[in-house]
Design an enzyme around this catalytic site. Structure first.
Site, PDB file in Angstrom:
ATOM      1  N   GLY A  12     -25.297  23.883  80.046  1.00 13.14           N
ATOM      2  CA  GLY A  12     -24.038  22.779  79.881  1.00 13.14           C
ATOM      3  C   GLY A  12     -23.807  22.036  81.068  1.00 13.14           C
ATOM      4  N   HIS A  13     -24.683  21.898  81.961  1.00  8.04           N
ATOM      5  CA  HIS A  13     -24.583  21.139  83.423  1.00  8.04           C
ATOM      6  C   HIS A  13     -23.849  19.872  83.341  1.00  8.04           C
ATOM      7  CE1 HIS A  13     -28.244  19.363  82.341  1.00  8.04           C
ATOM      8  NE2 HIS A  13     -28.279  18.656  83.468  1.00  8.04           N
ATOM      9  N   TYR A 138     -13.767  28.786  66.746  1.00  6.85           N
ATOM     10  CA  TYR A 138     -14.688  28.791  68.187  1.00  6.85           C
ATOM     11  C   TYR A 138     -14.268  30.144  68.828  1.00  6.85           C
ATOM     12  CZ  TYR A 138     -14.418  26.950  73.031  1.00  6.85           C
ATOM     13  OH  TYR A 138     -14.793  26.876  74.276  1.00  6.85           O
ATOM     14  N   ASN A 167      -6.272  26.333  79.221  1.00  8.33           N
ATOM     15  CA  ASN A 167      -6.644  24.680  78.829  1.00  8.33           C
ATOM     16  C   ASN A 167      -6.921  24.094  80.192  1.00  8.33           C
ATOM     17  OD1 ASN A 167      -5.308  25.862  76.351  1.00  8.33           O
ATOM     18  ND2 ASN A 167      -4.460  23.671  76.047  1.00  8.33           N
ATOM     19  N   TRP A 204       0.868  13.983  68.803  1.00  2.91           N
ATOM     20  CA  TRP A 204       0.908  14.750  67.659  1.00  2.91           C
ATOM     21  C   TRP A 204       1.714  16.051  67.876  1.00  2.91           C
ATOM     22  CZ3 TRP A 204      -5.171  16.049  67.374  1.00  2.91           C
ATOM     23  CH2 TRP A 204      -5.650  14.666  67.043  1.00  2.91           C
TER      24      TRP A 204
HETATM   25  O1  GFB Z   1      -5.200  20.681  73.680  1.00  3.85           O
HETATM   26  P1  GFB Z   1      -5.140  20.732  72.402  1.00  3.85           P
HETATM   27  O2  GFB Z   1      -5.824  19.684  71.368  1.00  3.85           O
HETATM   28  O3  GFB Z   1      -5.643  22.129  71.695  1.00  3.85           O
HETATM   29  O4  GFB Z   1      -3.498  20.305  71.717  1.00  3.85           O
HETATM   30  P2  GFB Z   1      -4.892  23.548  71.808  1.00  3.85           P
HETATM   31  C1  GFB Z   1      -2.534  21.206  72.671  1.00  3.85           C
HETATM   32  C2  GFB Z   1      -1.087  20.796  71.956  1.00  3.85           C
HETATM   33  O5  GFB Z   1      -0.862  19.278  72.187  1.00  3.85           O
HETATM   34  C3  GFB Z   1      -1.087  20.881  70.371  1.00  3.85           C
HETATM   35  C4  GFB Z   1      -0.504  18.714  71.109  1.00  3.85           C
HETATM   36  O6  GFB Z   1       0.260  21.389  70.282  1.00  3.85           O
HETATM   37  C5  GFB Z   1      -0.894  19.454  70.018  1.00  3.85           C
HETATM   38  O7  GFB Z   1      -0.191  19.374  68.793  1.00  3.85           O
HETATM   39  N1  GFB Z   1      -0.641  17.318  71.335  1.00  3.85           N
HETATM   40  C6  GFB Z   1       0.055  16.132  71.301  1.00  3.85           C
HETATM   41  C7  GFB Z   1      -1.843  16.748  71.137  1.00  3.85           C
HETATM   42  N2  GFB Z   1      -0.232  14.913  71.123  1.00  3.85           N
HETATM   43  C8  GFB Z   1      -1.719  15.375  71.124  1.00  3.85           C
HETATM   44  C9  GFB Z   1      -2.764  14.370  71.089  1.00  3.85           C
HETATM   45  O8  GFB Z   1      -2.743  13.317  71.082  1.00  3.85           O
HETATM   46  N3  GFB Z   1      -4.007  15.058  70.985  1.00  3.85           N
HETATM   47  C10 GFB Z   1      -4.095  16.464  71.061  1.00  3.85           C
HETATM   48  N4  GFB Z   1      -5.346  17.055  70.927  1.00  3.85           N
HETATM   49  N5  GFB Z   1      -3.137  17.212  71.060  1.00  3.85           N
HETATM   50  C11 GFB Z   1      -7.406  24.062  71.836  1.00  3.85           C
HETATM   51  C12 GFB Z   1      -8.347  24.943  71.048  1.00  3.85           C
HETATM   52  O9  GFB Z   1      -6.148  24.355  71.348  1.00  3.85           O
HETATM   53  O10 GFB Z   1      -7.387  24.603  73.362  1.00  3.85           O
HETATM   54  C13 GFB Z   1      -9.836  25.170  71.390  1.00  3.85           C
HETATM   55  O11 GFB Z   1      -8.412  24.036  69.779  1.00  3.85           O
HETATM   56  C14 GFB Z   1      -9.775  25.525  72.869  1.00  3.85           C
HETATM   57  O12 GFB Z   1     -10.284  26.020  70.707  1.00  3.85           O
HETATM   58  C15 GFB Z   1      -8.668  24.782  73.681  1.00  3.85           C
HETATM   59  O13 GFB Z   1      -9.368  26.822  73.070  1.00  3.85           O
HETATM   60  C16 GFB Z   1      -8.539  25.147  75.218  1.00  3.85           C
HETATM   61  O14 GFB Z   1      -4.519  23.988  73.108  1.00  3.85           O
HETATM   62  O15 GFB Z   1      -3.920  23.707  70.620  1.00  3.85           O
END
Ligand code: GFB
Length: 316
Positions: A12-13, A138, A167, A204
Site C-alpha cells: 500500500g505504498h 472492515y 482516525n 453529516w
Molecule cells: O471519519 P468518518 O467517516 O468515520 O466520520 P468514522 C466520523 C464522523 O463524522 C461521523 C461525521 O460521526 C460522521 O457522521 N461527519 C460529519 C462526516 N460530516 C461528515 C462528512 O461530510 N463526511 C463524513 N465521512 N463524515 C470510520 C470507519 O468511522 O473510521 C472506518 O468507517 C475506519 O472503518 C475509520 O475505522 C478510521 O470515524 O465513524
C-alpha cells in the site's frame, strides 16, 4: 531494529499510510523499499502474492494496504470491506510467513474495538462486546489479520505484530466527498463553499460524536518505533490522546479554511460510534508520543490540499 540495508516491503505504498511510512523510512536512510502498484500485484490473489514474496524475499513487511473509507463508504459496502480486507490480510501475512519474512507489522484501525468499549479504549477491550454496525466488515477483517499475526508469532516464533491507529488524516488523504473520512471531506466541502461563495456547508449526522485524530506522519513515526522494539506487544494502540466533537472539528476546519458559510447538519446521515478515544498508555510507556497537534496538522493539510487542487493532483 531496522537496518539501513534491510529490504522493506511496504504494502500500500501509494496510500496515505504507506506513503508516509516510505517517507519516514527514507528519512532514516532506508532506501531499499520493495513496492508494487495495485496493477502489478493483486493482493486479493494468494498465488500472485506468494510468487511476489518468493521473488523479493523482504526482511521486513509493513502491511498498510487496505480498502478504506469513511462512514458512508463503510456502511454502504460492508461486504466489500470485509472480503477485500480479509483477503489482503490473509494473503500478505500468510504469504510473508511462507516466504520466511522474519518481521511484519500489520496495520488496522481502532474500529476493531466494540461500539460501547470503555473509554479511553485499552487493547484489552478487543472482542469483549459487539462491534459498531457501520464498519463491521472492515473491523472483522482487521481482527482476523491481527489474530493471524498473533497466532503465527505464538505458534511459529516469527515477530509479527499489529498497530491500531485512531482516525488518521494528512498528506495524501482521499478527498472523496461521499466515500472519504470526515476530516478531508470537511476540508473539501468548506474550501469548495468558500471558492463558490455558497451560503451553507452540508455535514453529516448530529455533530455530537467524539473522535480522535492523528496526523499520518505521527503514525509513520509510531510504525518505525514499534518496529525498532525487540519484543513488541502483539497489539498496540496509537493515537493523539485527545478527542474533539465533530461539531468542534467542523468549526476548526471552517476557521482553518477561512470559509464564512453556515454549517447545515443532516441528521438523516449516520453518526457512527458515539465515541472512539484510544488508550495510548501502552505505546507511551514504551517511549513513543505524538508530535503534531491537530491545529498544526490541520493548517498543514489545508495548505497541501490547496496545493494539490492547484496542480491537479488531489485524490478524490
Ligand atoms: O471519519 P468518518 O467517516 O468515520 O466520520 P468514522 C466520523 C464522523 O463524522 C461521523 C461525521 O460521526 C460522521 O457522521 N461527519 C460529519 C462526516 N460530516 C461528515 C462528512 O461530510 N463526511 C463524513 N465521512 N463524515 C470510520 C470507519 O468511522 O473510521 C472506518 O468507517 C475506519 O472503518 C475509520 O475505522 C478510521 O470515524 O465513524
Amino acid at each position: 531494529m531496522i537496518r539501513k540495508t534491510d529490504r522493506i516491503y511496504v504494502a500500500g505504498h501509494r496510500g496515505m499510510v504507506g506513503s508516509a511510512c516510505v517517507r519516514a523510512l527514507n528519512a532514516i536512510g532506508c532506501e531499499n523499499i520493495v513496492a508494487r502498484t495495485h496493477k502489478s500485484l493483486d493482493l486479493l490473489d494468494p498465488r500472485a502474492v506468494r510468487e511476489f514474496y518468493a521473488e523479493e524475499k523482504p526482511d521486513i513487511a509493513i502491511i498498510a494496504a487496505a480498502k478504506v473509507g469513511g462512514i458512508g463508504a463503510n456502511s454502504a459496502g460492508n461486504a466489500e470491506f470485509l472480503y477485500q480486507n480479509e483477503m489482503i490480510a490473509m494473503n500478505t501475512v500468510m504469504g510473508a510467513y511462507e516466504a520466511g519474512v522474519k518481521r511484519l507489522l500489520f496495520l488496522g484501525s481502532t474500529c476493531i474495538y466494540p461500539r460501547m468499549a470503555p473509554q479511553p479504549i485499552p487493547e484489552s477491550a478487543l472482542l469483549t462486546s459487539p462491534l459498531e454496525k457501520t464498519n463491521e466488515g472492515y473491523a472483522l477483517a482487521k481482527i482476523s489479520g491481527l489474530k493471524l499475526c498473533e497466532f503465527l508469532r505464538r505458534d511459529k516464533g516469527v515477530c509479527y505484530h499489529s498497530l491500531m491507529p485512531t482516525n488518521l488524516y494528512g498528506t495524501g488523504d482521499n478527498y472523496d466527498i461521499v466515500g472519504g473520512h470526515v476530516l478531508p471531506t470537511m476540508i473539501r466541502k468548506f474550501e469548495t463553499a468558500r471558492v463558490n461563495g455558497d451560503a451553507a456547508v452540508p455535514l453529516w449526522g448530529t455533530g455530537t460524536p467524539l473522535r480522535e485524530f492523528l496526523h499520518v506522519d505521527d503514525l509513520a513515526a509510531a510504525c518505525l518505533f514499534v518496529l525498532s522494539l525487540d519484543n513488541p506487544p502483539d497489539l498496540v494502540n496509537v493515537g493523539s490522546g485527545s478527542e474533539i466533537t465533530i461539531r468542534e472539528l467542523a468549526e476548526k476546519v471552517k476557521a482553518a479554511t477561512g470559509c464564512p458559510a453556515e454549517i447545515a447538519w443532516d441528521a438523516t446521515k449516520p453518526d457512527g460510534t458515539p465515541r472512539k478515544l484510544c488508550d495510548t498508555s501502552l505505546i507511551r510507556s514504551l517511549g513513543w508520543s505524538p508530535k503534531i497537534s491537530l491545529d498544526e496538522g490541520l493548517a498543514r493539510t489545508v495548505a497541501e490540499y490547496r496545493e494539490s487542487v492547484a496542480n491537479g493532483t488531489v485524490r478524490t
